[in-house]
Design an enzyme around this catalytic site. Structure first.
Site, PDB file in Angstrom:
ATOM      1  N   TYR A  52      -6.717  -4.907  -5.423  1.00 49.95           N
ATOM      2  CA  TYR A  52      -5.782  -5.158  -5.159  1.00 49.95           C
ATOM      3  C   TYR A  52      -4.728  -3.616  -5.136  1.00 49.95           C
ATOM      4  O   TYR A  52      -4.905  -3.224  -6.356  1.00 49.95           O
ATOM      5  CB  TYR A  52      -4.145  -6.103  -5.562  1.00 49.95           C
ATOM      6  CG  TYR A  52      -3.275  -6.361  -4.714  1.00 49.95           C
ATOM      7  CD1 TYR A  52      -3.015  -6.887  -3.871  1.00 49.95           C
ATOM      8  CD2 TYR A  52      -2.351  -4.753  -5.319  1.00 49.95           C
ATOM      9  CE1 TYR A  52      -1.730  -6.372  -3.453  1.00 49.95           C
ATOM     10  CE2 TYR A  52      -1.368  -4.880  -4.720  1.00 49.95           C
ATOM     11  CZ  TYR A  52      -0.118  -5.942  -4.308  1.00 49.95           C
ATOM     12  OH  TYR A  52       0.479  -4.741  -3.515  1.00 49.95           O
TER      13      TYR A  52
ATOM     14  N   GLU B 294      -0.011  -1.291   1.673  1.00 53.08           N
ATOM     15  CA  GLU B 294      -0.639  -1.751   0.971  1.00 53.08           C
ATOM     16  C   GLU B 294      -2.189  -1.988   1.288  1.00 53.08           C
ATOM     17  O   GLU B 294      -2.667  -2.450   2.479  1.00 53.08           O
ATOM     18  CB  GLU B 294       0.035  -3.121   0.842  1.00 53.08           C
ATOM     19  CG  GLU B 294      -0.495  -3.940   0.197  1.00 53.08           C
ATOM     20  CD  GLU B 294      -0.070  -5.423   0.219  1.00 53.08           C
ATOM     21  OE1 GLU B 294       1.197  -5.208  -0.705  1.00 53.08           O
ATOM     22  OE2 GLU B 294      -0.024  -5.852   1.236  1.00 53.08           O
TER      23      GLU B 294
END
Length: 361
Positions: A100, A183
Site C-alpha cells: 500500500y 494512492e
C-alpha cells in the site's frame, strides 16, 4: 475532484508508473474485441465513484469464455446505488505480493506525507488502528523534486527496493496534478515487475482550472448552481434550511440548531453586500432541497441592506416557511416589507432557530 480509476491510471502511466493493460468498455459485447490483447484472464471493474467497490460486487474475474457474460452481469448491477455505465477490462496480473502507498497533505506540517504498508488491498485505516507500526510514514518538503533516498529507505523498510522508483513517480503525480490524494492500493510485485493494480487520484478543487478540468463532477446540481452564484454552500442531511451572511454567523446558526437537537439541511453563506437578486437565488436554492420545510434566514445588515434582503425573500416566493432574523442597515424598511407579505420575523437568532425547530417537527 475524484478521478475514476481508468482516468487516474492514464495519469499514472504518463508519469511512468506501470499499469496493467486495460480498456474501457461501455457495452458487454465490446470486451470480446480486446481479449487478444488482455490475455487469458481479465478483471472487470465497474467505473463508479463509490468506496468499497470490490466488496460491493463491483470487481469481477473472468476468462475468455465468460468475459462477455460477466461484463453483461456487471453492467446490470448498481454498486451502492450507482448504475454501472463503464467497465475497465484489465489483464489479470500474476501477483506475488501486495503493498500500500499513498500521498496526501499533512495538515499539521502543511507538507506532503507518504504512507506505506507491507500489506495492500486492505482497509488501511482499519489496519492502522489495529497496529500503528504496520503503516510507515515520512513527511517530504514540497520544495524537493524527489523523495530523498534516506526517507525512501525509512519508508520501505524491508520491502523490495524496486518499489522506490514507482513511489517517487507517484510523488511526481501528486505534485504535478495538484492532488489532495494519490494512492495505489494495491501496489503489486509480479514476475514482470511492479504494477499499480488500482489507482486513486483526487485533484484539489481549487486547481481544476489549472489542470484543464472545466467541470467538477463531484458537485451536485445545487452545488453547481451555488458555485455559479458564488455562494459558500455545503449540503447536509437535515430538514432546516439555513441562509446567513458571513461564515461565522452561518456556522453559529448551524451550531444552535444542533444545540436544540435539530438537523440543518445545509450551510449557505451569501457573503457581504448581497442584493435582492442574490438573496432570491439563495432562498430558491435552499428551498429546492428535498425534505426542507422551513428556512432560517439570519442576516446582519452592514454592507448588506435589510430592505434588499427582504425584497429577495419576497421575490423568491418559495413554498417552505421562511423565518427571518435580521438587524442593521435599513432594518425598519426590511421589516415593513416582510410584514406586509406575512413573513414571520423574530428578534434574536435563538428565537428564530426555536421557531424553525417547531415548524420542522
Amino acid at each position: 475532484m475524484k478521478l475514476l480509476e481508468y482516468e487516474a491510471k492514464r495519469v499514472f502511466a504518463e508519469y511512468g508508473i506501470p499499469v496493467p493493460k486495460g480498456v474501457v468498455i461501455r457495452a458487454p459485447e465490446e470486451v470480446a474485441a480486446h481479449l487478444p490483447d488482455l490475455g487469458g484472464g481479465v478483471v472487470l471493474k465497474a467505473q463508479v465513484d463509490v468506496g468499497g467497490r470490490g466488496k460491493a460486487g463491483g470487481v469481477l474475474m473472468a476468462d475468455r469464455a465468460t468475459a462477455a457474460e460477466t461484463a453483461r452481469e456487471l453492467f446490470s448491477r448498481e454498486i451502492k446505488g450507482v448504475p454501472v455505465g463503464e467497465i475497465l477490462a484489465e489483464e489479470r496480473l500474476a501477483i506475488e505480493h501486495e503493498y500500500y502507498v499513498s500521498i496526501a497533505v499533512d495538515r499539521s506540517s502543511r507538507q506532503p506525507v507518504v504512507l506505506f504498508a507491507d500489506a495492500g488491498g486492505v482497509e488501511i485505516e482499519k489496519m492502522a488502528q489495529e497496529d500503528e507500526s504496520a503503516v510507515r510514514r515520512v513527511v517530504v518538503s514540497p520544495l524537493l523534486r524527489d523523495i530523498p533516498p534516506f526517507l525512501m529507505r525509512e519508508l520501505l523498510g524491508g520491502a523490495p527496493k524496486e518499489l522506490a522508483p514507482v513511489i517517487n513517480c507517484l510523488y511526481h503525480v501528486f505534485q504535478g496534478k495538484d492532488a489532495m490524494l494519490a494512492e495505489i492500493n494495491p501496489l503489486v510485485t509480479t514476475p514482470r515487475g511492479v504494477y499499480a493494480a488500482d489507482a486513486k487520484l483526487i485533484v484539489d478543487d481549487n486547481a481544476l482550472a489549472r489542470q484543464g478540468i472545466a467541470v467538477n463532477r463531484d458537485l451536485s446540481e445545487r452545488e453547481r448552481e451555488a458555485e455559479k452564484h458564488g455562494f459558500s454552500y455545503v449540503e447536509l442531511d437535515g430538514s432546516i434550511g439555513v441562509i446567513g451572511n458571513g461564515a461565522g454567523l452561518t456556522m453559529s446558526t448551524l451550531d444552535l440548531i444542533e444545540f436544540y437537537n435539530g438537523r440543518a439541511a445545509n450551510f449557505l453563506d451569501v457573503g457581504g453586500g448581497a442584493d435582492q437578486e442574490r438573496v432570491m437565488h439563495a432562498v430558491r436554492l435552499v428551498a429546492s432541497m428535498p425534505g426542507v420545510n422551513v428556512i432560517v434566514v439570519n442576516l446582519l445588515g452592514g454592507i448588506t441592506r435589510c430592505d434588499e434582503v427582504a425584497k429577495g425573500i419576497i421575490a423568491a416566493g418559495v413554498t417552505p416557511t421562511v423565518i427571518v432574523r435580521m438587524a442593521g442597515t435599513n432594518e425598519e424598511e426590511g421589516r415593513r416589507l416582510l410584514a406586509g407579505c406575512g413573513y414571520r420575523m423574530l428578534e434574536s437568532m435563538d428565537a428564530a432557530v426555536k421557531a424553525a425547530m417547531e415548524v420542522s417537527l
